[in-house]
Design a protein around this motif. Structure first.
Motif, PDB file in Angstrom:
ATOM      1  N   LEU A 191       0.831  -1.207   0.000  1.00  0.00           N
ATOM      2  CA  LEU A 191       0.000   0.000   0.000  1.00  0.00           C
ATOM      3  C   LEU A 191       0.864   1.254   0.000  1.00  0.00           C
ATOM      4  CD1 LEU A 191      -2.941  -0.660   2.498  1.00  0.00           C
ATOM      5  CD2 LEU A 191      -2.833  -1.091   0.048  1.00  0.00           C
ATOM      6  N   CYS A 192       0.502   2.201  -0.855  1.00  0.00           N
ATOM      7  CA  CYS A 192       1.105   3.531  -0.857  1.00  0.00           C
ATOM      8  C   CYS A 192      -0.018   4.525  -0.562  1.00  0.00           C
ATOM      9  CB  CYS A 192       1.728   3.858  -2.210  1.00  0.00           C
ATOM     10  SG  CYS A 192       3.132   2.822  -2.621  1.00  0.00           S
ATOM     11  N   ILE A 193       0.126   5.271   0.530  1.00  0.00           N
ATOM     12  CA  ILE A 193      -0.945   6.158   0.967  1.00  0.00           C
ATOM     13  C   ILE A 193      -0.464   7.595   0.938  1.00  0.00           C
ATOM     14  CG2 ILE A 193      -2.497   6.743   2.867  1.00  0.00           C
ATOM     15  CD1 ILE A 193      -2.365   3.833   3.766  1.00  0.00           C
ATOM     16  N   ASN A 194      -1.158   8.406   0.152  1.00  0.00           N
ATOM     17  CA  ASN A 194      -0.877   9.838   0.075  1.00  0.00           C
ATOM     18  C   ASN A 194      -2.113  10.561   0.606  1.00  0.00           C
ATOM     19  OD1 ASN A 194       0.939  12.067  -1.157  1.00  0.00           O
ATOM     20  ND2 ASN A 194      -1.083  12.543  -1.944  1.00  0.00           N
ATOM     21  N   SER A 195      -1.985  11.117   1.807  1.00  0.00           N
ATOM     22  CA  SER A 195      -3.149  11.710   2.464  1.00  0.00           C
ATOM     23  C   SER A 195      -2.710  12.929   3.257  1.00  0.00           C
ATOM     24  CB  SER A 195      -3.789  10.668   3.392  1.00  0.00           C
ATOM     25  OG  SER A 195      -4.937  11.169   4.026  1.00  0.00           O
ATOM     26  N   PRO A 196      -3.565  13.960   3.359  1.00  0.00           N
ATOM     27  CA  PRO A 196      -3.156  15.197   4.027  1.00  0.00           C
ATOM     28  C   PRO A 196      -2.712  14.980   5.469  1.00  0.00           C
ATOM     29  CG  PRO A 196      -5.217  15.529   2.846  1.00  0.00           C
ATOM     30  CD  PRO A 196      -4.933  14.055   2.812  1.00  0.00           C
ATOM     31  N   THR A 197      -1.887  15.886   5.960  1.00  0.00           N
ATOM     32  CA  THR A 197      -1.486  15.850   7.360  1.00  0.00           C
ATOM     33  C   THR A 197      -2.717  15.943   8.247  1.00  0.00           C
ATOM     34  OG1 THR A 197      -1.190  18.231   7.312  1.00  0.00           O
ATOM     35  CG2 THR A 197       0.751  16.891   6.922  1.00  0.00           C
ATOM     36  N   GLY A 198      -2.699  15.218   9.343  1.00  0.00           N
ATOM     37  CA  GLY A 198      -3.824  15.265  10.267  1.00  0.00           C
ATOM     38  C   GLY A 198      -5.006  14.399   9.877  1.00  0.00           C
ATOM     39  N   SER A 199      -4.857  13.583   8.824  1.00  0.00           N
ATOM     40  CA  SER A 199      -5.991  12.770   8.366  1.00  0.00           C
ATOM     41  C   SER A 199      -6.068  11.417   9.065  1.00  0.00           C
ATOM     42  CB  SER A 199      -5.916  12.564   6.849  1.00  0.00           C
ATOM     43  OG  SER A 199      -4.697  11.934   6.481  1.00  0.00           O
ATOM     44  N   GLY A 200      -5.028  11.065   9.834  1.00  0.00           N
ATOM     45  CA  GLY A 200      -5.078   9.835  10.611  1.00  0.00           C
ATOM     46  C   GLY A 200      -4.278   8.683  10.028  1.00  0.00           C
ATOM     47  N   LYS A 201      -3.155   8.983   9.378  1.00  0.00           N
ATOM     48  CA  LYS A 201      -2.382   7.925   8.710  1.00  0.00           C
ATOM     49  C   LYS A 201      -1.756   6.941   9.694  1.00  0.00           C
ATOM     50  CE  LYS A 201       0.102  10.838   6.212  1.00  0.00           C
ATOM     51  NZ  LYS A 201      -0.658  12.085   6.422  1.00  0.00           N
ATOM     52  N   THR A 202      -1.363   7.390  10.889  1.00  0.00           N
ATOM     53  CA  THR A 202      -0.703   6.473  11.833  1.00  0.00           C
ATOM     54  C   THR A 202      -1.612   5.314  12.202  1.00  0.00           C
ATOM     55  OG1 THR A 202       0.618   8.289  12.741  1.00  0.00           O
ATOM     56  CG2 THR A 202       0.464   6.275  14.050  1.00  0.00           C
ATOM     57  N   LEU A 203      -2.842   5.618  12.566  1.00  0.00           N
ATOM     58  CA  LEU A 203      -3.786   4.555  12.921  1.00  0.00           C
ATOM     59  C   LEU A 203      -4.160   3.724  11.701  1.00  0.00           C
ATOM     60  CD1 LEU A 203      -5.233   3.544  15.470  1.00  0.00           C
ATOM     61  CD2 LEU A 203      -7.234   4.861  14.759  1.00  0.00           C
ATOM     62  N   ALA A 204      -4.044   4.309  10.507  1.00  0.00           N
ATOM     63  CA  ALA A 204      -4.376   3.587   9.276  1.00  0.00           C
ATOM     64  C   ALA A 204      -3.492   2.359   9.093  1.00  0.00           C
ATOM     65  CB  ALA A 204      -4.254   4.514   8.060  1.00  0.00           C
ATOM     66  N   TYR A 205      -2.234   2.434   9.564  1.00  0.00           N
ATOM     67  CA  TYR A 205      -1.389   1.241   9.480  1.00  0.00           C
ATOM     68  C   TYR A 205      -1.266   0.513  10.811  1.00  0.00           C
ATOM     69  CZ  TYR A 205       2.534   4.352  10.988  1.00  0.00           C
ATOM     70  OH  TYR A 205       3.358   5.244  11.643  1.00  0.00           O
ATOM     71  N   ALA A 206      -1.337   1.231  11.922  1.00  0.00           N
ATOM     72  CA  ALA A 206      -1.153   0.590  13.230  1.00  0.00           C
ATOM     73  C   ALA A 206      -2.261  -0.423  13.524  1.00  0.00           C
ATOM     74  CB  ALA A 206      -1.094   1.649  14.333  1.00  0.00           C
ATOM     75  N   LEU A 207      -3.496  -0.046  13.247  1.00  0.00           N
ATOM     76  CA  LEU A 207      -4.624  -0.919  13.596  1.00  0.00           C
ATOM     77  C   LEU A 207      -4.607  -2.234  12.819  1.00  0.00           C
ATOM     78  CD1 LEU A 207      -7.184  -1.277  15.261  1.00  0.00           C
ATOM     79  CD2 LEU A 207      -8.457  -0.085  13.452  1.00  0.00           C
ATOM     80  N   PRO A 208      -4.503  -2.223  11.483  1.00  0.00           N
ATOM     81  CA  PRO A 208      -4.483  -3.519  10.788  1.00  0.00           C
ATOM     82  C   PRO A 208      -3.262  -4.369  11.109  1.00  0.00           C
ATOM     83  CG  PRO A 208      -4.136  -1.696   9.240  1.00  0.00           C
ATOM     84  CD  PRO A 208      -4.557  -1.092  10.535  1.00  0.00           C
ATOM     85  N   ILE A 209      -2.114  -3.744  11.333  1.00  0.00           N
ATOM     86  CA  ILE A 209      -0.916  -4.528  11.658  1.00  0.00           C
ATOM     87  C   ILE A 209      -1.085  -5.230  13.004  1.00  0.00           C
ATOM     88  CG2 ILE A 209       1.505  -4.303  12.378  1.00  0.00           C
ATOM     89  CD1 ILE A 209       1.895  -2.350  10.084  1.00  0.00           C
ATOM     90  N   VAL A 210      -1.572  -4.513  14.007  1.00  0.00           N
ATOM     91  CA  VAL A 210      -1.786  -5.122  15.325  1.00  0.00           C
ATOM     92  C   VAL A 210      -2.808  -6.250  15.221  1.00  0.00           C
ATOM     93  CG1 VAL A 210      -2.692  -4.719  17.649  1.00  0.00           C
ATOM     94  CG2 VAL A 210      -1.103  -3.081  16.638  1.00  0.00           C
ATOM     95  N   GLN A 211      -3.878  -6.029  14.456  1.00  0.00           N
ATOM     96  CA  GLN A 211      -4.889  -7.079  14.297  1.00  0.00           C
ATOM     97  C   GLN A 211      -4.287  -8.319  13.645  1.00  0.00           C
ATOM     98  OE1 GLN A 211      -8.701  -6.659  14.439  1.00  0.00           O
ATOM     99  NE2 GLN A 211      -9.374  -8.166  12.947  1.00  0.00           N
ATOM    100  N   MET A 212      -3.503  -8.139  12.591  1.00  0.00           N
ATOM    101  CA  MET A 212      -2.923  -9.288  11.896  1.00  0.00           C
ATOM    102  C   MET A 212      -1.921 -10.034  12.775  1.00  0.00           C
ATOM    103  SD  MET A 212      -4.318  -9.620   8.920  1.00  0.00           S
ATOM    104  CE  MET A 212      -3.210 -10.528   7.846  1.00  0.00           C
ATOM    105  N   LEU A 213      -1.101  -9.303  13.512  1.00  0.00           N
ATOM    106  CA  LEU A 213      -0.114  -9.955  14.377  1.00  0.00           C
ATOM    107  C   LEU A 213      -0.766 -10.715  15.520  1.00  0.00           C
ATOM    108  CD1 LEU A 213       2.757  -7.294  14.689  1.00  0.00           C
ATOM    109  CD2 LEU A 213       2.578  -9.213  13.103  1.00  0.00           C
ATOM    110  N   SER A 214      -1.929 -10.254  15.937  1.00  0.00           N
ATOM    111  CA  SER A 214      -2.586 -10.872  17.099  1.00  0.00           C
ATOM    112  C   SER A 214      -3.143 -12.254  16.794  1.00  0.00           C
ATOM    113  CB  SER A 214      -3.727  -9.973  17.587  1.00  0.00           C
ATOM    114  OG  SER A 214      -4.799  -9.959  16.652  1.00  0.00           O
TER     115      SER A 214
END
Length: 513
Positions: free
Chosen positions: A87-110
């Motif tokens: 995935l390549c994500i181009n999105s404005p600052t403040g749009s929530g990109k950190t959680l966009a990758y943190a949440l699915p990664i944590v779910q997959m690892l769990s």
């Protein structure tokens, strides 16, 4: 989720290019993106496949729904076809990109309880890494995962003790050193790192390995690709892909829900050995100003990448941002800044300058204005990490109302209730403006960006904003009497600044002797 299905381009090579109307080369997969703006916010209760433990953790974070970029990323990573493409994500600052990758990664690892380093997030600065680590730390423990940090904030010995678990050895027995190293275990499932310290661990830390790495996140991609940082990227890709023998959700989890896992292609070749799967290293790259340079993107060795972006605009400002220009006389520019700060009545502000030296001098000068009734501090890479962290903590708490900063602050830093950004020095590029302005108007909130300009800068600034399709930047009027009322204090402050600078120079010379 009806109506949220996006058009997908058929599988294409990430290396062939075409040419845009402007003559610049464009990668085919970037010409047919998924438009993030077609997604709406989604309440957590309606989010498919979300682990109930993570839903509870998100609620404790004060999150009740996902923003569009987070929902778009979730749809492409969790469920049927999960992580089939990078995935390549181009999105404005403040749009929530950190959680966009943190949440699915944590779910997959769990989905599989194995203690080894399986996800690596690389960021360009320590402060940004600390912020991202906090997001992971709020999610990971809910599903039994642990998060580590490698940024050089503490000694490397302290970091090693946090990252690596050494085996217990019986006294009196002679062990083969290689056998002992092989018994070392990772104490973390997820590592958030800066490139320099990451390379230190790869090169020197016994027991540190990327052989189990399943996810690589390159946050603030354009900056990390622009600056080599000891060739960290080719090193990570080589080490991870040479000995990669990853996990994927085992039978009984996603595999049983969505059918058998297909063999993964790497570099066009089917990977598999005696019926065993060797899943590829999944990559997620993100930025508010993602490069379109094919040469730079080729360094990432992306697997049939999927491009998520906000509409057709390459550069986009936050929706709730209002831009203003302030025309000022060059010799009286600090007075216009003081008058502007007073007109904002103590609202939390970040003032950006063009260099760390300018940051220090401007902050010193402002603190010689005795009639300002709010706290002003500087923030730049010349300061020690402990000083920066303390300043940032006080700014977040509201004890400091004005932060004078170099561009060290522009990348990804999230500080709540920053209502205003002030460009004391006009940004040289539209990317710089976007990253500076993005410190306000975050997460759907409103904010203002003021740019102080000399008359001969106005035309150039207008052209700069047009690159982001921003043709609305009205004049913010500062009453002349507001400027003149500080002139006598300004004269005194300049004298004090001169004395302060001379004193600092003398101290530095004395320290060198």
């Amino acid at each position: 989720m009806e109506g949220q299905k996006s058009k997908r381009k058929s599988t294409t090579s990430s290396t062939s290019t075409s040419t845009s109307g402007s003559g610049a080369p464009v990668l085919p997969w970037m010409r047919d993106p998924i438009d993030i703006t077609t997604f709406d916010q989604c309440p957590l209760k309606l989010l498919p496949f979300l682990d109930p433990r993570l839903e509870e953790a998100l609620q404790k974070m004060g999150i009740s729904s996902l923003f569009p970029v987070q929902l778009a990323a979730w749809q492409e990573t969790i469920g049927p076809g999960s992580f089939e493409r990078d995935l390549c994500i181009n999105s404005p600052t403040g749009s929530g990109k950190t959680l966009a990758y943190a949440l699915p990664i944590v779910q997959m690892l769990s989905t599989r309880a194995v203690k080894c380093l399986r996800a690596l997030v690389v960021l360009p600065t320590r402060d940004l890494a600390l912020q991202v680590k906090d997001v992971f730390a709020a999610l990971a423990p809910a599903v039994g995962l642990s998060v580590g940090l490698a940024i050089g904030q503490s000694s490397i010995a302290d970091e090693i003790s946090q990252l690596i678990k050494k085996p217990k050895l019986e006294a009196g027995i002679c062990y083969d050193p290689e056998d002992v190293v092989q018994k070392f275990q990772s104490s973390v499932d997820i590592l958030v790192a800066t490139p320099g310290r990451l390379m230190d661990h790869i090169s020197n830390t016994k027991g540190f390995t990327l052989e189990h790495l399943s996810f690589l996140v390159v946050d603030e991609t354009d900056r990390l690709l622009r600056e080599a940082y000891q060739s960290w990227l080719p090193t990570v890709l080589q080490v991870a892909q040479c000995c990669n023998n990853n996990f994927f959700p085992s039978a009984g989890s996603y595999a049983s829900t969505f059918g058998s896992l297909r063999t993964i292609r790497r570099n066009g070749v089917e990977r598999g050995f005696k019926g065993k799967l060797y899943p590829r290293l999944v990559k997620m790259v993100l930025s508010a100003t993602l490069t379109q340079d094919p040469g730079k993107l080729a360094q990432l060795d992306l697997h049939h990448p999927l491009f998520l972006t906000t509409g057709e605009k390459r550069y986009q400002l936050p929706d709730q941002l209002k831009s203003f220009k302030v025309i000022c006389e060059s010799k009286l520019k600090p007075l216009y800044l003081v008058a502007l700060l007073q007109s904002l009545q103590g609202e939390k502000c970040i003032v950006f300058t063009s260099s760390v030296e300018s940051t220090h001098r401007l902050c010193t000068l402002l603190n010689f204005f005795d009639d300002l009734n709010f706290e002003i501090k500087e923030y730049s890479r010349l300061q020690r990490q402990s000083v920066r962290s303390k300043t940032l903590k006080a700014f977040r708490a509201g004890e400091i109302r004005v932060l004078v900063s170099s561009d060290a602050m522009t990348r990804g830093m999230d500080v709540e209730e920053v209502r205003n950004v002030i460009n004391y020095d006009m940004p040289p590029y539209i990317k710089t403006y976007i990253h500076r302005a993005g410190r306000t108007a975050r997460a759907g909130k409103s904010g203002c960006c003021f740019t102080l300009l000399h008359k001969d800068e106005v035309k150039r600034f207008k052209k700069l904003l047009q690159k982001a399709d921003n043709n609305s930047c009205p004049l913010y009027h500062i009453p002349p009497q507001s400027v003149e009322s500080h002139r006598s204090i300004y004269t005194s402050a300049l004298e004090k600044l001169k004395e302060s600078v001379e004193s600092e120079v003398h101290r530095k010379r004395k320290a060198l002797v």
